[in-house]
Design a protein around this motif. Structure first.
Motif, PDB file in Angstrom:
ATOM      1  N   LEU A   1       1.046  -1.339  -0.103  1.00 31.26           N
ATOM      2  CA  LEU A   1       0.148   0.040  -0.171  1.00 31.26           C
ATOM      3  C   LEU A   1       1.054   1.711  -0.432  1.00 31.26           C
ATOM      4  O   LEU A   1      -0.069   2.433  -0.086  1.00 31.26           O
ATOM      5  N   GLY A   2       2.560   0.812   0.324  1.00 31.15           N
ATOM      6  CA  GLY A   2       3.344   2.529   0.220  1.00 31.15           C
ATOM      7  C   GLY A   2       3.837   2.025   0.841  1.00 31.15           C
ATOM      8  O   GLY A   2       4.398   0.593   1.303  1.00 31.15           O
ATOM      9  N   VAL A   3       5.034   3.143   1.545  1.00 40.40           N
ATOM     10  CA  VAL A   3       6.183   2.747   2.218  1.00 40.40           C
ATOM     11  C   VAL A   3       6.762   4.023   3.059  1.00 40.40           C
ATOM     12  O   VAL A   3       6.265   4.984   3.096  1.00 40.40           O
ATOM     13  N   LEU A   4       6.437   3.592   4.643  1.00 44.93           N
ATOM     14  CA  LEU A   4       6.717   4.504   5.598  1.00 44.93           C
ATOM     15  C   LEU A   4       8.104   4.437   6.164  1.00 44.93           C
ATOM     16  O   LEU A   4       9.028   3.325   6.421  1.00 44.93           O
ATOM     17  N   ARG A   5       8.936   6.069   6.143  1.00 40.70           N
ATOM     18  CA  ARG A   5      10.246   5.824   6.761  1.00 40.70           C
ATOM     19  C   ARG A   5      10.038   6.987   8.073  1.00 40.70           C
ATOM     20  O   ARG A   5       9.566   8.046   7.630  1.00 40.70           O
ATOM     21  N   MET A   6      10.776   6.497   8.822  1.00 44.39           N
ATOM     22  CA  MET A   6      11.010   7.151   9.761  1.00 44.39           C
ATOM     23  C   MET A   6      12.669   6.858  10.537  1.00 44.39           C
ATOM     24  O   MET A   6      13.481   5.979  10.349  1.00 44.39           O
ATOM     25  N   SER A   7      12.781   8.650  10.654  1.00 48.06           N
ATOM     26  CA  SER A   7      14.334   8.590  10.880  1.00 48.06           C
ATOM     27  C   SER A   7      14.535   9.535  12.834  1.00 48.06           C
ATOM     28  O   SER A   7      13.852   9.975  12.672  1.00 48.06           O
ATOM     29  N   ILE A   8      15.187   9.401  13.229  1.00 48.22           N
ATOM     30  CA  ILE A   8      16.094   9.602  14.512  1.00 48.22           C
ATOM     31  C   ILE A   8      17.268  10.311  14.336  1.00 48.22           C
ATOM     32  O   ILE A   8      18.404   9.650  13.658  1.00 48.22           O
ATOM     33  N   THR A   9      17.487  11.569  14.672  1.00 52.04           N
ATOM     34  CA  THR A   9      18.586  11.671  14.816  1.00 52.04           C
ATOM     35  C   THR A   9      19.471  11.641  16.177  1.00 52.04           C
ATOM     36  O   THR A   9      19.056  11.520  17.177  1.00 52.04           O
ATOM     37  N   LEU A  10      20.704  11.564  15.688  1.00 56.70           N
ATOM     38  CA  LEU A  10      22.078  11.197  17.059  1.00 56.70           C
ATOM     39  C   LEU A  10      22.490  12.144  17.589  1.00 56.70           C
ATOM     40  O   LEU A  10      23.719  12.131  18.235  1.00 56.70           O
ATOM     41  N   ARG A  11      22.607  13.981  16.768  1.00 62.91           N
ATOM     42  CA  ARG A  11      23.227  14.916  17.627  1.00 62.91           C
ATOM     43  C   ARG A  11      22.796  14.386  18.961  1.00 62.91           C
ATOM     44  O   ARG A  11      23.960  14.825  19.612  1.00 62.91           O
ATOM     45  N   GLN A  12      22.007  14.347  19.777  1.00 69.08           N
ATOM     46  CA  GLN A  12      22.021  14.462  20.901  1.00 69.08           C
ATOM     47  C   GLN A  12      22.524  13.343  21.583  1.00 69.08           C
ATOM     48  O   GLN A  12      23.227  13.347  22.627  1.00 69.08           O
ATOM     49  N   PHE A  13      22.387  12.157  21.268  1.00 63.19           N
ATOM     50  CA  PHE A  13      22.873  10.772  21.674  1.00 63.19           C
ATOM     51  C   PHE A  13      24.791  11.143  21.611  1.00 63.19           C
ATOM     52  O   PHE A  13      25.434  10.578  22.174  1.00 63.19           O
ATOM     53  N   GLN A  14      25.042  11.994  20.176  1.00 58.89           N
ATOM     54  CA  GLN A  14      26.470  11.745  19.797  1.00 58.89           C
ATOM     55  C   GLN A  14      27.115  12.776  21.279  1.00 58.89           C
ATOM     56  O   GLN A  14      28.359  12.655  21.767  1.00 58.89           O
ATOM     57  N   ARG A  15      26.229  14.313  21.153  1.00 55.92           N
ATOM     58  CA  ARG A  15      26.760  15.202  22.345  1.00 55.92           C
ATOM     59  C   ARG A  15      26.866  14.287  23.660  1.00 55.92           C
ATOM     60  O   ARG A  15      28.277  14.435  24.548  1.00 55.92           O
ATOM     61  N   GLN A  16      25.698  13.532  24.275  1.00 55.09           N
ATOM     62  CA  GLN A  16      25.707  12.697  25.591  1.00 55.09           C
ATOM     63  C   GLN A  16      27.143  11.122  25.312  1.00 55.09           C
ATOM     64  O   GLN A  16      27.787  11.147  26.179  1.00 55.09           O
ATOM     65  N   PHE A  17      27.847  11.068  24.085  1.00 58.45           N
ATOM     66  CA  PHE A  17      29.070  10.159  24.334  1.00 58.45           C
ATOM     67  C   PHE A  17      29.709  10.361  24.030  1.00 58.45           C
ATOM     68  O   PHE A  17      30.894  10.424  24.954  1.00 58.45           O
ATOM     69  N   GLN A  18      29.732  11.917  23.807  1.00 60.73           N
ATOM     70  CA  GLN A  18      30.869  12.899  23.725  1.00 60.73           C
ATOM     71  C   GLN A  18      31.374  13.182  25.232  1.00 60.73           C
ATOM     72  O   GLN A  18      32.734  13.649  25.701  1.00 60.73           O
ATOM     73  N   THR A  19      30.198  13.674  26.107  1.00 60.50           N
ATOM     74  CA  THR A  19      30.569  13.588  27.552  1.00 60.50           C
ATOM     75  C   THR A  19      31.373  12.425  28.476  1.00 60.50           C
ATOM     76  O   THR A  19      32.133  12.703  29.120  1.00 60.50           O
ATOM     77  N   ILE A  20      30.862  11.398  27.601  1.00 58.38           N
ATOM     78  CA  ILE A  20      30.957  10.021  28.240  1.00 58.38           C
ATOM     79  C   ILE A  20      32.033   9.957  28.061  1.00 58.38           C
ATOM     80  O   ILE A  20      33.218   9.581  28.657  1.00 58.38           O
ATOM     81  N   ILE A  21      33.063   9.898  27.078  1.00 57.53           N
ATOM     82  CA  ILE A  21      33.966   9.551  26.089  1.00 57.53           C
ATOM     83  C   ILE A  21      34.960  10.631  27.079  1.00 57.53           C
ATOM     84  O   ILE A  21      36.355  10.145  27.840  1.00 57.53           O
ATOM     85  N   TRP A  22      34.595  11.855  27.092  1.00 59.24           N
ATOM     86  CA  TRP A  22      35.455  12.863  27.478  1.00 59.24           C
ATOM     87  C   TRP A  22      35.998  12.166  29.570  1.00 59.24           C
ATOM     88  O   TRP A  22      36.389  12.606  30.536  1.00 59.24           O
ATOM     89  N   THR A  23      34.594  11.873  30.234  1.00 55.34           N
ATOM     90  CA  THR A  23      34.630  11.261  31.272  1.00 55.34           C
ATOM     91  C   THR A  23      34.973   9.904  31.927  1.00 55.34           C
ATOM     92  O   THR A  23      36.253  10.377  32.395  1.00 55.34           O
ATOM     93  N   ILE A  24      35.008   8.781  30.594  1.00 56.80           N
ATOM     94  CA  ILE A  24      36.413   8.035  30.651  1.00 56.80           C
ATOM     95  C   ILE A  24      37.494   8.403  30.347  1.00 56.80           C
ATOM     96  O   ILE A  24      38.683   7.622  31.308  1.00 56.80           O
ATOM     97  N   LEU A  25      38.043   9.649  29.543  1.00 61.54           N
ATOM     98  CA  LEU A  25      39.379   9.866  29.547  1.00 61.54           C
ATOM     99  C   LEU A  25      39.963  10.497  30.489  1.00 61.54           C
ATOM    100  O   LEU A  25      41.210   9.639  30.403  1.00 61.54           O
ATOM    101  N   GLY A  26      38.791  10.961  31.112  1.00 60.11           N
ATOM    102  CA  GLY A  26      39.628  11.844  32.107  1.00 60.11           C
ATOM    103  C   GLY A  26      39.810  10.734  33.788  1.00 60.11           C
ATOM    104  O   GLY A  26      40.995  10.502  34.167  1.00 60.11           O
TER     105      GLY A  26
END
Length: 478
Positions: A155-180
């Motif tokens: 009947l059609g196609v459904l495409r859904m996407s979510i941004t990873l920007r917020q996760f990447q910012r959080q992940f970057q914070t986690i990286i710096w925390t782990i590096l520290g």
């Protein structure tokens, strides 16, 4: 005023510390990498599973609306679940036309939806998912493109996407925390490694300096290392070796002093005698003969001393080869007594033999006779007139025992431990009558045959007793 720290790159301390730090850095890096990759993978799988579940539920809802041809319900669903920037929801018709979107400002600029990641597979009735850049942006997005199927019809196609920007910012914070955290752990491990390295390297360095001092001739030093491990055991052995070397060095010095003294006396006597002869003593026959006799006696004494020194040196160095023969001790004792017969008569000393006929052993006959002669000579020298020397030979277990006892004054308790040492004479007044090497040579000969010799003295029996133990089967000397 600060001084620069000198680092010895080739030292054990530096090598151990570098090894500890390298292992710490490697271990913490691998651990941090594993934690970050595990966290990233878990998050992506979790979000992908959530996105897959959302699209599955929404495709069913959209399929109902498309079957009833109610596009306003499709539009309402898209607007309800599509959020600006964070979540983008699109619904397409089977022929690729965009029916509804939560991002109309962007989507009207797209001319070819088949070029968007996942769309071609979805129109081919295959679910596609993954990570891709936004349709007209550079941010990373997680997407699912799913065909809308009802009763086997697309009947059609459904495409859904979510941004990873917020996760990447959080992940970057986690990286710096782990590096520290890693830096802090590395500093703590470095401090612990430095402590452990010093605790290991310090005793090794102390032992190295200790060995250098010993190599320079400074014997007798002592290591103050008290550890219950292999290093402590090594320190104990080094201390024992140092004490032994100090003792040997003292023996060497005493030996050299004794040799110098023993050689100087006959040489001086010969020199004085020859000088007297050169100054006119040769013109008087009686004086000349007496001086010549003195010179001959001193030269004989000097020759005997040198011969004994060479014998003792060869025996102590272990370079004297022993002739291994099967021999009877009675035969050796008889030869030794015959050799000393004239000397015994001149000293008015008798001999009493108690020798078992069948005592046999393996050894060097000439060397053993030399040992017996040295002990007999010592016994005769310290025996008084009209006294006797007692010699007995018997078996005791797997050993042959030779016991020689005189009736002299005996040996004092202070002299007894030292009588087998080189140049040691119990009676200083009779020092000139021998070289002081006879008993030392006798002991070395007996030890070379794998045996032992013991001296005793008793106030009850008078005299000294020398007991020689020889194995019936010859062993190598230790």
């Amino acid at each position: 005023m600060t001084f620069p720290i000198r680092i010895k790159w080739n030292s054990i301390h530096t090598k151990l510390l570098a090894t500890y730090l390298a292992l710490t850095a490697l271990g913490t890096s691998l651990l941090a990498g594993y934690i970050l990759l595990s966290f990233y993978g878990y998050f992506m799988r979790s979000r992908q599973a959530d996105l897959d579940a959302w699209t599955t539920a929404l495709s069913e809802s959209v399929a109902d609306a498309l079957e009833e041809n109610k596009l306003e319900r499709v539009e309402l669903t898209v607007k309800r679940y599509g959020a600006p920037e964070t979540v983008t929801l699109r619904v397409f018709s089977p022929d690729g036309h965009l029916l509804s979107t939560s991002a109309p400002d962007i989507d009207h600029q797209v001319s070819d939806w088949f070029a968007v990641p996942g769309m071609r597979e979805a129109f081919a009735n295959q679910t596609a998912q993954g990570i891709a850049k936004g349709v007209l942006s550079k941010d990373d997005r997680l997407y699912v493109a799913r065909p809308i199927v009802r009763n086997g019809r697309v009947l059609g196609v459904l495409r859904m996407s979510i941004t990873l920007r917020q996760f990447q910012r959080q992940f970057q914070t986690i990286i710096w925390t782990i590096l520290g955290t890693l830096v802090l752990i590395f500093i703590l491990c470095a401090a612990i490694s430095e402590y452990l390295t010093r605790s290991i390297a310090r005793p090794i360095q102390a032992m190295s300096n200790f060995a250098i001092r010993m190599g320079g001739g400074n014997f007798g030093d002592k290591l103050n290392i008290r550890q219950s491990d292999e290093v402590g055991q090594l320190a104990v052995e080094l201390n024992r070796m140092s004490a032994r070397l100090a003792s040997l060095d003292n023996e060497r010095r005493a030996f050299l002093a004794s040799v110098s003294h023993e050689l100087r006396t006959p040489v001086s006597n010969v020199f004085v005698t020859l000088e007297a002869l050169a100054n006119g003593a040769a013109e008087e026959p009686e004086l000349r003969d007496r001086f010549i006799k003195t010179a001959q006696d001193e030269i004989k004494r000097l020759s005997r001393l040198i011969h004994d020194l060479l014998d003792l040196g060869r025996l102590e160095a272990g370079v004297t080869a022993l002739e291994r023969q099967t021999l009877k001790l009675k035969f050796l004792i008889d030869r030794a007594v015959q050799a000393m017969e004239t000397r015994m008569q001149s000293h008015q000393v008798g001999i009493h033999l108690d020798v078992a006929e069948m005592v046999e052993l393996h050894g060097d006959p000439e060397r053993l006779i030399q040992a017996f002669l040295n002990i007999l000579d010592n016994a005769i020298k310290y025996s008084g007139p009209n006294s006797q020397v007692f010699i007995s030979v018997y078996k005791e277990g797997n050993q042959a025992v030779v016991k020689i006892r005189d009736q002299g004054p005996g040996i004092s308790n202070t002299d007894l431990p030292y009588i087998f040492e080189k140049f040691y004479t119990a009676d200083p007044s009779r020092k000139g009558s021998g070289t002081g090497l006879g008993l030392a040579i006798a002991r070395r000969i007996v030890e070379a045959h794998g045996g032992s010799i013991v001296a005793q003295s008793s106030s009850q029996t008078k005299g000294a007793i020398f007991t020689i133990y020889l194995p019936l089967e010859m062993r190598s000397a230790a």
